[in-house]
Write a protein that holds these residues in place. Sequence first.
Motif, mmCIF file in Angstrom:
data_model
loop_
_atom_site.group_PDB
_atom_site.id
_atom_site.type_symbol
_atom_site.label_atom_id
_atom_site.label_comp_id
_atom_site.label_asym_id
_atom_site.label_seq_id
_atom_site.Cartn_x
_atom_site.Cartn_y
_atom_site.Cartn_z
ATOM 1 N N ARG A 1 0.916 -1.186 -0.059
ATOM 2 C CA ARG A 1 0.186 0.094 -0.261
ATOM 3 C C ARG A 1 1.030 0.924 0.140
ATOM 4 O O ARG A 1 0.727 2.364 -0.732
ATOM 5 C CB ARG A 1 -0.725 0.094 0.906
ATOM 6 N N ALA B 1 1.646 3.860 -2.579
ATOM 7 C CA ALA B 1 0.194 4.395 -2.996
ATOM 8 C C ALA B 1 1.677 6.388 -3.236
ATOM 9 O O ALA B 1 1.782 7.440 -3.934
ATOM 10 C CB ALA B 1 0.296 5.568 -1.182
ATOM 11 N N THR C 1 1.912 6.061 -6.820
ATOM 12 C CA THR C 1 0.514 6.975 -7.296
ATOM 13 C C THR C 1 0.783 8.766 -7.083
ATOM 14 O O THR C 1 0.830 9.264 -8.020
ATOM 15 C CB THR C 1 -0.505 7.252 -6.904
ATOM 16 N N LYS C 2 1.785 8.664 -5.903
ATOM 17 C CA LYS C 2 1.670 10.284 -5.565
ATOM 18 C C LYS C 2 2.069 11.121 -6.291
ATOM 19 O O LYS C 2 2.075 12.120 -6.614
ATOM 20 C CB LYS C 2 2.239 10.609 -4.124
ATOM 21 N N GLU D 1 -4.343 18.455 2.790
ATOM 22 C CA GLU D 1 -3.531 18.137 1.475
ATOM 23 C C GLU D 1 -3.498 20.263 1.487
ATOM 24 O O GLU D 1 -2.452 20.040 0.952
ATOM 25 C CB GLU D 1 -3.598 16.775 0.285
ATOM 26 N N ILE E 1 -4.486 11.159 2.366
ATOM 27 C CA ILE E 1 -4.910 9.194 1.669
ATOM 28 C C ILE E 1 -6.204 9.966 2.113
ATOM 29 O O ILE E 1 -6.222 9.089 4.068
ATOM 30 C CB ILE E 1 -4.699 8.118 1.657
ATOM 31 N N HIS E 2 -7.531 9.974 2.006
ATOM 32 C CA HIS E 2 -8.560 9.847 2.873
ATOM 33 C C HIS E 2 -9.090 9.396 1.708
ATOM 34 O O HIS E 2 -9.925 9.631 0.648
ATOM 35 C CB HIS E 2 -8.776 11.082 3.866
ATOM 36 N N ASP F 1 -11.000 4.561 -1.117
ATOM 37 C CA ASP F 1 -9.757 5.692 -0.278
ATOM 38 C C ASP F 1 -9.571 5.869 -2.163
ATOM 39 O O ASP F 1 -9.427 6.264 -2.711
ATOM 40 C CB ASP F 1 -8.684 4.617 -0.045
ATOM 41 N N LEU G 1 -5.917 9.072 -3.070
ATOM 42 C CA LEU G 1 -4.930 9.579 -2.939
ATOM 43 C C LEU G 1 -4.796 11.442 -3.330
ATOM 44 O O LEU G 1 -5.064 11.636 -4.723
ATOM 45 C CB LEU G 1 -3.895 8.720 -3.047
ATOM 46 N N TYR G 2 -5.179 11.945 -2.252
ATOM 47 C CA TYR G 2 -5.191 13.740 -2.721
ATOM 48 C C TYR G 2 -3.998 14.259 -2.791
ATOM 49 O O TYR G 2 -2.883 13.933 -2.191
ATOM 50 C CB TYR G 2 -5.372 14.652 -2.022
ATOM 51 N N ALA H 1 -7.058 14.580 -7.218
ATOM 52 C CA ALA H 1 -7.011 13.150 -6.576
ATOM 53 C C ALA H 1 -7.327 11.717 -7.734
ATOM 54 O O ALA H 1 -7.667 12.005 -9.117
ATOM 55 C CB ALA H 1 -8.093 13.285 -5.762
ATOM 56 N N LEU I 1 -7.303 5.175 -5.185
ATOM 57 C CA LEU I 1 -6.109 3.549 -4.623
ATOM 58 C C LEU I 1 -6.348 2.420 -5.050
ATOM 59 O O LEU I 1 -5.975 1.272 -4.653
ATOM 60 C CB LEU I 1 -5.368 4.141 -3.235
#
Lengths: 585, 230
Positions: free
Chosen positions: A33, A37, A40-41, A102, A115-116, A124, A126-127, A145, A148
């Motif tokens: 994860r 993440a 992706t970020k 963020e 992540i929220h 979920d 990823l921002y 965003a 995920l």
Amino acid sequence: MRSRLFYKIFATYLVIMILTLGITGVLLSSGIRKEEAGRTKDEILSLARIMSMMSEAEISRKVSSLAGTSRTRITLIDRSGTVIADSAANPKNMENHLNRVEIQEALIKGEGAAIHFSRTLGVDMLYVALPLRDGAEIKGYLRLARPLLAVDAVIKKLVESIYHTIFIIIVFSLLIAFIFSWRLMSPIRKIADSTRRVRRGEIPGTLLMNSRDEIGQLAQDINYMVMELQEKIRLAKEGEGKLEAAFAGMTEGVIILDREDRIETVNRSMDAILCNRYGPILNKTPLDAFRNVALHDALKRFKKERAPVLQEITMEGAPSLILDVNISTVTDMTGGKDKTIMVFHDVTRLKRLETIRTDFVANVTHEIRTPLTAIIGFAETLQQGAFDNPETARRFLRTIRENAERLNRLVDDLLTLSGLELGEAKLHLEGIRIEDALDQVLAVVEARAAEKGLTIRKEIAGELPLIRADLDRLAQILINILDNAIKFTPAGGTIAISTSPGEEDCLTVRISDTGVGIPKGELPRLGERFYRADKTRSREPGGTGLGLSIVKHLMMAHGGRVIIDSTLGHGTTVSLYFPVFRESK
Amino acid sequence: MEEKRHINIQYDNELREVKDSLIYLGALTEKAIEGGINALLNRDTEMARQVISNDNLIDRLDVEIEEKCIRLLALRQPAAKDLRFIATAIKINGHLERIGDMAVNIAEKAIILNNEPKLKPYIDLPRMAEVARGMIKESLDALVNEDVALADKVRKDDEIIDNLNEQIFRELLTFMMEDQHTIHRALIISQISKLLERVSDHAESIADMVIYMVTGKSVRHTYPADSREN
């Protein structure tokens, strides 16, 4: 037992495997994860950087197409946090975003990521946020965003494969547990089997174990133990055997009582002494078994005093037994508690001999004293004046003579008897016709029989073999027996004499009377000197009390025997067995 | 549990004690009867005296056994067979004590006879004594082994004794008719024979009680089958 160990091993393996797998899975999934993440970020952050180079108005205009090409959600937020444009929702419905993690991060650090859970999209997300600057001043924020979803899919796959692995592991654990438990159990089972056989009293072979581990050591120890045990058993058995042999071989009768005072063991001699007269006696108390008051009293005394007791007891019956019993304790080696041992010594014969001896002494003195008293008495009377009366004197002298003769006969008989007993009497053995001997004897006794009114019947069975005897002694035997028959048969009775060839080269002479008879219990004592079956009967004049004794010994000297049979009140039969004469001898 | 077991062992011991005492008493009375008869047969006055003096031992044991039984009844409250045993023991005890008294009577009569010349050789009397003694022994054997068959045999043996008693009486009658000097002695002998007959009756009663104890059925005052029909 086997299955329990099997389950234990199985469960242990299973727990260890699942725990390892679970922890690996959790660590792995969180690692994946994080990795995903991060990747992706970085990707959307660079997209955001590129986009942030465009003007605000341009972004807000092309928000949907930008979102489409970058596969992200794009949100444009002004300085105060109000959403200006959004690629996924209507900005008018959206709340102020200034407080989002963020955005705050972007405000402070220049870029922000978080992540929220997006309520708008329900996944979920990823921002990533960047501030849009105009020189140093922040005009607004650009937020990108991406869901995920890919990460979740990977993790899901991972979990699935973990589940599969767990299933495989269960199968393997079963197999391993089975193999291990079997390998562990097989020597233990061998040991258990061997010890069980020892317990049952069998002799197991040596336990062979290849392993040098603890189980191998245990097997070795058990081997030694069994060996030692066998040696001990052998020694015990040997000791027991010795004891048993001594116990069975001793001439004294032994009875051992258990703690409850019941008869536990009886040795062979005791059985021989008792001659089965009491039936089975094991497990009974001595009182119950023998009904003997004296024995019970002795036992009671022993219990009270706790010291060895010696007692003479008489066991009733035919014939009655006289036993010396010695009661003492034996210490039971196993239980430690004391048992009672009774040792019986059969003194019946000894006692009987003792009685015979004392009786003999008493009788012989009595027999001698009676004529002596008469002789002395009459002699004194003569001295005191009776001598002057010739008539009386003659009578007295006759009595004195008669008594002296009786004394003489007594001494003669005693000498004969002792001569016979010592084997000094010389017999002149020859072939004799029993008929001749009987005729000779009958001539002597017939007169006396007739006087008493008795009939003597003689039945000689045809031609009989000669017997080997001394004629004078034979006559003595027959006269003695006939004398007795005449003496004890009341007037009018019959005396029958019969002869018959017996078995095994012997000839039987039977003399039966119809007299008073002799009690059964007295029969064995008849041959004793001076013995009288009826103690109340006064001695017939002339009898020395040695007749039957002499007959018995004479018959023995002839190599024959006497058997006396009698029924009380009906008469007595005396059977004389003579050996047959052989020319060659 | 331990406590209960303990009590049971003690109770068993007490029951056994009663049983043993009864056997002992039986052996004593058997010996007394034998002593009495031997005193007569061997003209042994000393033995007769001994039988008489030994009777207080029998009497004391009688009291002792009865006390033991009553204590057992009061303290242990036995049921079923044990109860029957104790009830039987009390009665048997009484019978044995009476037999002891009869042995004393026989011994007393033996002393009288020993002071007089012998009337005749005893033939049936010793046989009778032997049977009576056997009956006492067998009745107690039956008690100890709970042997109903043996108890039945004892009941039947009583008939032998009755016959012997009659036979002795007839014989004595001829003596008395022949010579009146014999009457005194003959009467005493007749009494002894009667005493032995009563001893056997007591033994029979003991056998009856044994049958009751084992089977729970009372056979008293009934006669064993195939005897006394005429």
